[in-house]
Motif scaffolding. Sequence first.
Motif, PDB file in Angstrom:
ATOM      1  N   ALA A  30       2.746  23.524  -0.864  1.00 52.44           N
ATOM      2  CA  ALA A  30       4.287  22.751  -0.788  1.00 52.44           C
ATOM      3  C   ALA A  30       4.458  20.738  -1.033  1.00 52.44           C
ATOM      4  CB  ALA A  30       4.949  22.830   0.202  1.00 52.44           C
ATOM      5  N   CYS A  31       2.427  20.721   0.201  1.00 50.92           N
ATOM      6  CA  CYS A  31       2.400  19.318   0.606  1.00 50.92           C
ATOM      7  C   CYS A  31       2.289  18.865  -1.122  1.00 50.92           C
ATOM      8  CB  CYS A  31       1.766  19.418   0.999  1.00 50.92           C
ATOM      9  SG  CYS A  31       2.267  19.407   2.742  1.00 50.92           S
ATOM     10  N   PHE A  32       1.301  19.834  -1.741  1.00 48.74           N
ATOM     11  CA  PHE A  32       1.164  19.508  -3.305  1.00 48.74           C
ATOM     12  C   PHE A  32       2.320  19.036  -4.399  1.00 48.74           C
ATOM     13  CE2 PHE A  32      -3.923  19.714  -2.221  1.00 48.74           C
ATOM     14  CZ  PHE A  32      -3.906  18.783  -3.064  1.00 48.74           C
ATOM     15  N   GLN A  33       3.354  20.160  -4.134  1.00 42.92           N
ATOM     16  CA  GLN A  33       4.652  20.123  -5.178  1.00 42.92           C
ATOM     17  C   GLN A  33       5.496  19.122  -4.449  1.00 42.92           C
ATOM     18  OE1 GLN A  33       6.010  24.230  -3.928  1.00 42.92           O
ATOM     19  NE2 GLN A  33       5.432  24.790  -6.176  1.00 42.92           N
ATOM     20  N   LEU A  34       5.389  18.728  -2.907  1.00 40.92           N
ATOM     21  CA  LEU A  34       7.029  17.854  -2.987  1.00 40.92           C
ATOM     22  C   LEU A  34       5.817  16.341  -3.208  1.00 40.92           C
ATOM     23  CD1 LEU A  34       7.763  18.894   1.065  1.00 40.92           C
ATOM     24  CD2 LEU A  34       8.573  18.193  -1.208  1.00 40.92           C
ATOM     25  N   ILE A  35       4.549  16.150  -3.036  1.00 41.18           N
ATOM     26  CA  ILE A  35       3.490  14.759  -4.152  1.00 41.18           C
ATOM     27  C   ILE A  35       4.173  14.882  -5.715  1.00 41.18           C
ATOM     28  CG2 ILE A  35       2.015  13.768  -4.281  1.00 41.18           C
ATOM     29  CD1 ILE A  35       0.440  14.686  -2.011  1.00 41.18           C
ATOM     30  N   GLY A  36       4.459  15.863  -5.976  1.00 42.37           N
ATOM     31  CA  GLY A  36       3.818  16.206  -7.258  1.00 42.37           C
ATOM     32  C   GLY A  36       5.718  14.672  -7.720  1.00 42.37           C
ATOM     33  N   ILE A  37       6.553  16.113  -6.680  1.00 43.44           N
ATOM     34  CA  ILE A  37       7.999  15.613  -7.236  1.00 43.44           C
ATOM     35  C   ILE A  37       8.684  14.214  -6.864  1.00 43.44           C
ATOM     36  CG2 ILE A  37      10.496  15.994  -5.868  1.00 43.44           C
ATOM     37  CD1 ILE A  37       9.552  19.192  -5.426  1.00 43.44           C
ATOM     38  N   VAL A  38       7.902  13.717  -5.879  1.00 41.34           N
ATOM     39  CA  VAL A  38       8.068  11.839  -5.574  1.00 41.34           C
ATOM     40  C   VAL A  38       7.239  11.344  -7.035  1.00 41.34           C
ATOM     41  CG1 VAL A  38       7.671  10.027  -4.202  1.00 41.34           C
ATOM     42  CG2 VAL A  38       8.319  12.345  -3.592  1.00 41.34           C
ATOM     43  N   LEU A  39       5.887  11.375  -7.033  1.00 40.13           N
ATOM     44  CA  LEU A  39       5.714  11.041  -7.996  1.00 40.13           C
ATOM     45  C   LEU A  39       6.016  11.240  -9.418  1.00 40.13           C
ATOM     46  CD1 LEU A  39       1.777  11.923  -7.146  1.00 40.13           C
ATOM     47  CD2 LEU A  39       3.364   9.459  -7.207  1.00 40.13           C
ATOM     48  N   SER A  40       6.752  12.455  -9.856  1.00 42.05           N
ATOM     49  CA  SER A  40       7.067  12.676 -10.928  1.00 42.05           C
ATOM     50  C   SER A  40       8.550  11.280 -11.660  1.00 42.05           C
ATOM     51  CB  SER A  40       7.551  13.970 -11.541  1.00 42.05           C
ATOM     52  OG  SER A  40       8.582  14.264 -10.204  1.00 42.05           O
ATOM     53  N   CYS A  41       9.627  11.702  -9.824  1.00 43.25           N
ATOM     54  CA  CYS A  41      10.655  11.068  -9.946  1.00 43.25           C
ATOM     55  C   CYS A  41      10.349   8.800 -10.365  1.00 43.25           C
ATOM     56  CB  CYS A  41      11.158  11.080  -8.330  1.00 43.25           C
ATOM     57  SG  CYS A  41      12.706  12.057  -8.802  1.00 43.25           S
ATOM     58  N   CYS A  42       8.810   8.576  -9.391  1.00 46.71           N
ATOM     59  CA  CYS A  42       8.520   7.101  -9.908  1.00 46.71           C
ATOM     60  C   CYS A  42       8.016   6.899 -10.934  1.00 46.71           C
ATOM     61  CB  CYS A  42       7.149   7.166  -8.790  1.00 46.71           C
ATOM     62  SG  CYS A  42       7.851   7.400  -6.990  1.00 46.71           S
ATOM     63  N   LEU A  43       7.410   8.511 -11.505  1.00 44.99           N
ATOM     64  CA  LEU A  43       7.368   7.665 -13.331  1.00 44.99           C
ATOM     65  C   LEU A  43       8.541   7.696 -14.351  1.00 44.99           C
ATOM     66  CD1 LEU A  43       5.010   7.255 -15.582  1.00 44.99           C
ATOM     67  CD2 LEU A  43       5.444   9.921 -15.370  1.00 44.99           C
ATOM     68  N   SER A  44       9.254   8.822 -13.878  1.00 44.29           N
ATOM     69  CA  SER A  44      11.050   8.494 -14.398  1.00 44.29           C
ATOM     70  C   SER A  44      12.046   7.134 -14.096  1.00 44.29           C
ATOM     71  CB  SER A  44      11.792  10.361 -14.156  1.00 44.29           C
ATOM     72  OG  SER A  44      13.348   9.530 -14.683  1.00 44.29           O
ATOM     73  N   ARG A  45      11.580   7.126 -12.852  1.00 46.08           N
ATOM     74  CA  ARG A  45      12.601   5.629 -12.746  1.00 46.08           C
ATOM     75  C   ARG A  45      11.738   4.808 -13.438  1.00 46.08           C
ATOM     76  NH1 ARG A  45      12.698   3.400  -6.630  1.00 46.08           N
ATOM     77  NH2 ARG A  45      13.361   1.532  -7.394  1.00 46.08           N
ATOM     78  N   TYR A  46       9.672   4.768 -13.197  1.00 48.87           N
ATOM     79  CA  TYR A  46       9.329   3.603 -14.148  1.00 48.87           C
ATOM     80  C   TYR A  46       9.743   3.316 -15.370  1.00 48.87           C
ATOM     81  CZ  TYR A  46       5.503   1.224 -15.666  1.00 48.87           C
ATOM     82  OH  TYR A  46       4.491  -0.189 -16.625  1.00 48.87           O
ATOM     83  N   ILE A  47       9.720   4.662 -16.501  1.00 47.39           N
ATOM     84  CA  ILE A  47       9.784   4.038 -17.953  1.00 47.39           C
ATOM     85  C   ILE A  47      11.455   4.267 -17.960  1.00 47.39           C
ATOM     86  CG2 ILE A  47      10.532   6.221 -19.540  1.00 47.39           C
ATOM     87  CD1 ILE A  47       8.367   7.945 -18.079  1.00 47.39           C
ATOM     88  N   THR A  48      12.373   4.681 -16.947  1.00 48.82           N
ATOM     89  CA  THR A  48      14.344   3.826 -17.396  1.00 48.82           C
ATOM     90  C   THR A  48      13.785   2.677 -17.014  1.00 48.82           C
ATOM     91  OG1 THR A  48      14.738   6.300 -16.457  1.00 48.82           O
ATOM     92  CG2 THR A  48      16.463   4.293 -16.779  1.00 48.82           C
ATOM     93  N   ASN A  49      13.025   1.866 -15.914  1.00 47.64           N
ATOM     94  CA  ASN A  49      13.132   0.465 -15.747  1.00 47.64           C
ATOM     95  C   ASN A  49      12.483  -0.484 -17.157  1.00 47.64           C
ATOM     96  OD1 ASN A  49      14.790   0.779 -13.423  1.00 47.64           O
ATOM     97  ND2 ASN A  49      12.668   0.456 -12.107  1.00 47.64           N
ATOM     98  N   ASN A  50      11.689   0.070 -17.573  1.00 49.77           N
ATOM     99  CA  ASN A  50      10.842  -0.863 -18.414  1.00 49.77           C
ATOM    100  C   ASN A  50      11.128  -0.413 -19.602  1.00 49.77           C
ATOM    101  OD1 ASN A  50       9.269  -1.906 -16.780  1.00 49.77           O
ATOM    102  ND2 ASN A  50       7.544   0.105 -17.029  1.00 49.77           N
ATOM    103  N   GLN A  51      12.805   0.747 -19.974  1.00 56.09           N
ATOM    104  CA  GLN A  51      12.742   0.439 -21.607  1.00 56.09           C
ATOM    105  C   GLN A  51      13.341  -0.171 -22.094  1.00 56.09           C
ATOM    106  OE1 GLN A  51      15.285   3.765 -21.439  1.00 56.09           O
ATOM    107  NE2 GLN A  51      15.650   4.239 -23.719  1.00 56.09           N
ATOM    108  N   TYR A  52      14.290  -1.189 -21.043  1.00 56.57           N
ATOM    109  CA  TYR A  52      15.192  -2.161 -21.891  1.00 56.57           C
ATOM    110  C   TYR A  52      14.801  -3.315 -21.936  1.00 56.57           C
ATOM    111  CZ  TYR A  52      18.630   1.124 -21.565  1.00 56.57           C
ATOM    112  OH  TYR A  52      19.275   2.832 -21.595  1.00 56.57           O
ATOM    113  N   GLU A  53      13.423  -3.577 -21.579  1.00 55.11           N
ATOM    114  CA  GLU A  53      12.930  -5.330 -21.316  1.00 55.11           C
ATOM    115  C   GLU A  53      11.984  -5.321 -22.831  1.00 55.11           C
ATOM    116  OE1 GLU A  53       9.513  -5.229 -18.507  1.00 55.11           O
ATOM    117  OE2 GLU A  53       9.961  -4.306 -17.066  1.00 55.11           O
ATOM    118  N   MET A  54      11.900  -6.272 -22.645  1.00 56.55           N
ATOM    119  CA  MET A  54      11.534  -6.942 -23.892  1.00 56.55           C
ATOM    120  C   MET A  54       9.932  -7.468 -24.772  1.00 56.55           C
ATOM    121  SD  MET A  54      14.532  -8.192 -26.093  1.00 56.55           S
ATOM    122  CE  MET A  54      13.678  -9.182 -26.840  1.00 56.55           C
ATOM    123  N   VAL A  55       9.152  -7.137 -24.978  1.00 57.61           N
ATOM    124  CA  VAL A  55       8.031  -6.734 -25.773  1.00 57.61           C
ATOM    125  C   VAL A  55       6.915  -8.482 -25.935  1.00 57.61           C
ATOM    126  CG1 VAL A  55       5.661  -5.261 -25.701  1.00 57.61           C
ATOM    127  CG2 VAL A  55       7.761  -4.302 -25.085  1.00 57.61           C
TER     128      VAL A  55
END
Length: 160
Positions: free
Chosen positions: A135-160
Amino acid sequence: YAMLLSLIFLIVLVAAIVGFVFRHEIKTNFESNLNLALKDYNVTADRHSEAVDTIQRTLQCCGVQNYSDWERTEYFSQRGIPRSCCKDQRDCSEEDLKDPNKAKLKVFVDGCFFLVTSVMESKMSVVAGISFGIACFQLIGIVLSCCLSRYITNNQYEMV
């Protein structure tokens, strides 16, 4: 991915809670099924009879509450107590197994229900620990996947 992990986590959590809440019903159901298996023992030579033999040999027990439970079965009137109850297979004759007084000295006297439930309860801490770790590993996976999703969403509109 986070939603899938959350769903699996919730299913496991609900299963653990249900198992804890209904543990007494599970014990009662197991006892009634064990009594039924003794009653129908070796009538059809099915897997229930094999399971009873395996439990009796492995845990060194006999019957549900004690060895005298076999006296109320049809099998006892024909053959006596099953050989899987014998302490020493070479020292158990069919005549001894048909006489409850002689059988008391040659078979395991403790019942299987108490032994099975005590073995299960002693292993529950190990099962709970492993489940908690998963269960602890699942919770860590949930938190990390949410962080990854947020990171991808935030960087989507940045100029490269």
